[in-house]
Each structure stands twice: as structure tokens, then as C-alpha cells.
Design a protein around this motif. Structure first.
Motif, PDB file in Angstrom:
ATOM      1  N   LYS A 101      54.251  17.252  27.485  1.00 11.08           N
ATOM      2  CA  LYS A 101      53.077  16.392  27.383  1.00 11.08           C
ATOM      3  C   LYS A 101      51.797  17.174  27.107  1.00 11.08           C
ATOM      4  O   LYS A 101      50.822  16.611  26.586  1.00 11.08           O
ATOM      5  N   PHE A 102      51.778  18.445  27.406  1.00 13.36           N
ATOM      6  CA  PHE A 102      50.596  19.288  27.187  1.00 13.36           C
ATOM      7  C   PHE A 102      50.873  20.265  26.047  1.00 13.36           C
ATOM      8  O   PHE A 102      51.834  21.018  26.078  1.00 13.36           O
ATOM      9  N   GLU A 103      50.033  20.218  25.021  1.00 13.55           N
ATOM     10  CA  GLU A 103      50.155  21.123  23.871  1.00 13.55           C
ATOM     11  C   GLU A 103      48.917  22.013  23.788  1.00 13.55           C
ATOM     12  O   GLU A 103      47.798  21.561  24.007  1.00 13.55           O
ATOM     13  N   TYR A 104      49.128  23.273  23.483  1.00 15.17           N
ATOM     14  CA  TYR A 104      48.001  24.176  23.236  1.00 15.17           C
ATOM     15  C   TYR A 104      48.186  24.876  21.901  1.00 15.17           C
ATOM     16  O   TYR A 104      49.302  25.086  21.429  1.00 15.17           O
ATOM     17  N   ARG A 105      47.059  25.230  21.281  1.00 12.90           N
ATOM     18  CA  ARG A 105      47.039  26.039  20.064  1.00 12.90           C
ATOM     19  C   ARG A 105      45.898  27.041  20.188  1.00 12.90           C
ATOM     20  O   ARG A 105      44.798  26.678  20.591  1.00 12.90           O
ATOM     21  N   LEU A 106      46.150  28.271  19.823  1.00 14.60           N
ATOM     22  CA  LEU A 106      45.120  29.306  19.839  1.00 14.60           C
ATOM     23  C   LEU A 106      45.426  30.296  18.727  1.00 14.60           C
ATOM     24  O   LEU A 106      46.498  30.905  18.701  1.00 14.60           O
ATOM     25  N   GLY A 107      44.486  30.437  17.788  1.00 15.57           N
ATOM     26  CA  GLY A 107      44.737  31.305  16.648  1.00 15.57           C
ATOM     27  C   GLY A 107      43.534  32.126  16.241  1.00 15.57           C
ATOM     28  O   GLY A 107      42.391  31.796  16.572  1.00 15.57           O
ATOM     29  N   VAL A 108      43.806  33.221  15.538  1.00 12.68           N
ATOM     30  CA  VAL A 108      42.756  34.047  14.940  1.00 12.68           C
ATOM     31  C   VAL A 108      42.980  34.045  13.436  1.00 12.68           C
ATOM     32  O   VAL A 108      44.112  34.194  12.957  1.00 12.68           O
ATOM     33  N   PHE A 109      41.881  33.869  12.684  1.00 11.26           N
ATOM     34  CA  PHE A 109      41.963  33.704  11.238  1.00 11.26           C
ATOM     35  C   PHE A 109      40.879  34.528  10.559  1.00 11.26           C
ATOM     36  O   PHE A 109      39.922  34.990  11.196  1.00 11.26           O
TER      37      PHE A 109
END
Length: 427
Positions: free
Chosen positions: A218-226
Motif C-alpha cells: 500500500k505504500f510506494e516510494y521513489r527516490l532518484g538522482v538525474f
């Protein structure tokens, strides 16, 4: 400003199961289930989440590939001034035929935990009139997506390469699952092209993104470097993060769906940030798609963002003169009727500029804010012959600007666009 558009959208997998020799029918079924999620544009409501495994079934692994295509073509009639700026004669109409999107999609399962996705597109529509008065008839395709994903676990995956980047849901929607006629105008306005402040590629950027699911998915996370804006190779990296919580059924779309046509049971709240140098963007969004009454289901997609390029005009990595301080609001609301398969919808967007003097340059802040602010509103009616596979869309959208008058003040003017779109989507 009006525009009448006939748009044909096709997503045609050329083959679903290029696997090695010795594959049994059962293996082939399992392989097909694995490949469904490899094409990012495919909404998960067309393939149940529990069938979208990553190759963890017992037995020998069989590499597989999935190929498809998306094509948009239209006939248009658009009122002069719709694209921005004051129109000398808003009664004039642009007319013609264009090839808008022509995408080839390829996804492959390379190992039990490793997969790739590639997608091409046209950098500009074929058929539009160029500045020299000639018709654009030849366009070389570009690489839109090119990414590799490795699933360490359900709670941690890494996606590297060119990919859709945004801190809000609407900016992460796929073209095959939209509710309205097209993407919104202000969800990633500074990340669309190479000459835009963030030097994007139709909302894409190069980098590495981490993603995972917790709390029973139920909990989604996204973390990125671009890469973001890259002047000399020494600029700070662009960092983008997002969290979302699904109060009802989990969602595992990588590129989200815009409507689920009666099959959804979704109530998702999300929040995120996007930052590089002096630029930052903070936002929150809500998405609801669930049964509402016996007749059908409702879809609501809303978002709010606050962004600014900062006020530092001395640094070469500053966004002060590129991205003024502003609030962006977005709302889409639709209702899908199960029996008639009709879906009326409405849309509202607002980009309200409230710049600092360092961001307005030599202009008066009040004049700068009025000239740069605008709104979009409209609605339409969709008819789904067979869900996402075949549908017809009719819509009207207007863009509203503050146009300077000869008296020195500003008048509000709206320019319209009509759109008739046919979509067929086979997978």
C-alpha cells in the motif's frame, strides 16, 4: 483557440513470447504473465497485479521479449493564439493533418530479476507547418525511454537510464492510459525539451531511480538522482522523490493510469519533491478511481505544486531567471458508465505566477506575473468500444491568457481547441 483533432492510437505487440526452444505451453503462459509489465505504457488494470511477477516461478528461467507500438494521428483546426502569446487575429484557424506520436516499445526479461524497456518517439509532429512555410514531412525518431531495472526485492528496485521523471502522479502517467485527450500543460512545463530549463526529453531524464513497496504494497516510494540541467558537467544533480499511499487496493504501475474504466478500487494520496541547484518543486496529489453507484465508477485526479527557481542570479547553476515562483493546480474528473461505456470528463488547470524581482528581469513584477500566468479548462466525452483497446474521444479545451492592451492594462482572452480522437490498443 480551436482545434479539431482526429487521433488514432495503436499499441500493437508484434509478438508476446519470443522465448527459447524447449518451452512448454505452461511455461509460455507464465512467460506471458511476466512480460505484461515490461511495457511501461500498459496500465496494470489490464493485467492483474498478482500476475505481473518478475520471473520467480519455479523451474528453468526463459528470457522473453515484448514489442508494441503507439501511434497518434490527427486532423486539426486550432484557433490562433492557443499556443501562447497575443494573436493578431484570433479568428484565424490553423488546419491540417499531423502524425503526432509514433512510438515503438520493446520490453524484455533478461534474468529472473533483471529487465529492460525501450521506447522511441517523434521529436516533432509530421505535417505541421514550419517557420519557413513548408510542411514538416521527415522526422527522424528519437530514443524516448531506455532503462534497465533490477528487482532486488519487492521493497527495493533500481531503474537506471532514460525514464519519465516527476514528483507528481499526472507527470508519471503513460500515454496509453490517459482519461483526457492528452497530457496536461503544467505538470512538468520545464522538463519537456532540450532547450527547457531542466533540459528534459518529453518529461524524461537520465539517471538512477530507486522504487519499492511496503505495508502490504500500500505504500510506494521513489527516490532518484538525474542529470537535470547540465552546463559544464559540474552542475549539482537533480534529485526527485515521491511517496504514495493507497488506502484501498495497491497500485504497481510504473507509469500510472489516468482512469481504470470500472475496474479500479483506488484511493491514493501522494507527495513529492523535485530539486536541482536553486530550483525546487514541492507537490501533493490525490487519485480516486472506484465504483460510485450502480451505474459506473468515478475518476478524480487532482494535484497542487509550488515551485521556484530561487533568487540567486550570480551562480551559473541558478534557475532564478528560468523558473519563476508559482503555484500550479490541476483537476480531472470523470464518470464511466458501465452499460453505455461512455465517460464524460472535465479538466481545470492553473499556472499562477508570483515571481520575485530577481526572476522578472527588467520587467515590472506585476506585468511579468500577468503575462506568464494562464489557465486551461475544458471537457469531453469518451466512448470505449472495448476498454483501453478501442475508444473514441471528443473534447473541447480552452487556454486563457492575460493579453496586454494598447491602454497599458491586461485583458483576459481564451482560445479554444476541439479534439476528436480514436484509439485502438492491442496487447
Amino acid at each position: 483557440m480551436k482545434r479539431f483533432i482526429l487521433c488514432v492510437s495503436a499499441m500493437l505487440p508484434l509478438f508476446q513470447g519470443a522465448v527459447f526452444a524447449g518451452e512448454s505451453p505452461d511455461d509460455k503462459d507464465k512467460s506471458a504473465a511476466k512480460k505484461v509489465r515490461l511495457l511501461r505504457e500498459l496500465p496494470s488494470h489490464l493485467a492483474p497485479v498478482d500476475s505481473m511477477s518478475t520471473g520467480k516461478e519455479a523451474g528453468e528461467f526463459k528470457p522473453s521479449i515484448h514489442v508494441g507500438a503507439i501511434v497518434h494521428m490527427f486532423a486539426s483546426s486550432e484557433q490562433s493564439g492557443f499556443g501562447g502569446g497575443a494573436s493578431t487575429d484570433p479568428k484565424q484557424w490553423n488546419k491540417g493533418f499531423s502524425l503526432y506520436r509514433a512510438r515503438v516499445l520493446v520490453g524484455g526479461q533478461l534474468s529472473k530479476k533483471g529487465s529492460f524497456f525501450m521506447e522511441t518517439d517523434l521529436p516533432s509532429p509530421i505535417g505541421i507547418q514550419l517557420g519557413n512555410g513548408t510542411k514538416n514531412v521527415k522526422v527522424a525518431p528519437i530514443m524516448l525511454d531506455a532503462q534497465y531495472e533490477y528487482d532486488f526485492s519487492n521493497a527495493f528496485q533500481l531503474i537506471a537510464g532514460m525514464q519519465l521523471v516527476s514528483n507528481n502522479r499526472n507527470g508519471l502517467q503513460g500515454a496509453a492510459g490517459l482519461m483526457a485527450n492528452d497530457f496536461t500543460y503544467f505538470q512538468y512545463p520545464y522538463n519537456l525539451f532540450e532547450n527547457s530549463p531542466l533540459q528534459g526529453n518529453f518529461g524524461r531524464d537520465l539517471g538512477v531511480n530507486a522504487r519499492g513497496f511496503l505495508l502490504k504494497d500500500k505504500f510506494e516510494y521513489r527516490l532518484g538522482v538525474f542529470t537535470g540541467r547540465n552546463l559544464d558537467g559540474q552542475a549539482p544533480l537533480r534529485v526527485v522523490g515521491r511517496v504514495a499511499y493507497n488506502f484501498l487496493d495497491p497500485e504497481k504501475d510504473y507509469y500510472y493510469a489516468g482512469t481504470k474504466l470500472g475496474s479500479g478500487n483506488t484511493f491514493a494520496w501522494g507527495a513529492g519533491f523535485d530539486a536541482q541547484g536553486s530550483y525546487y518543486n514541492l507537490g501533493t496529489d490525490v487519485f480516486i478511481d472506484k465504483k460510485a453507484g450502480n451505474a459506473g465508477s468515478v475518476t478524480l485526479n487532482a494535484a497542487f505544486q509550488y515551485m521556484t527557481g530561487g533568487t540567486n542570479i550570480n551562480s551559473k547553476y541558478s534557475f532564478a531567471g528560468l523558473i519563476p515562483r508559482q503555484n500550479v493546480q490541476f483537476l480531472e474528473l470523470g464518470y464511466y458508465f458501465n452499460k453505455s461505456r461512455l465517460q464524460p470528463w472535465v479538466r481545470y488547470e492553473s499556472q499562477a505566477i508570483s515571481s520575485k524581482k530577481e526572476q522578472a528581469g527588467s520587467e515590472l513584477v506585476s506585468d511579468f506575473d500577468k503575462a506568464k500566468s494562464s489557465r486551461v479548462y475544458g471537457g469531453g466525452l469518451n466512448y470505449f468500444f472495448n476498454g483501453n483497446t478501442t475508444n473514441l474521444r471528443l473534447s473541447y479545451v480552452a487556454r486563457q491568457y492575460n493579453v496586454a492592451s494598447s491602454a497599458g492594462d491586461y485583458n483576459t482572452k481564451a482560445y479554444g481547441q476541439f479534439w476528436l480522437q480514436v484509439q485502438f490498443f492491442v496487447f
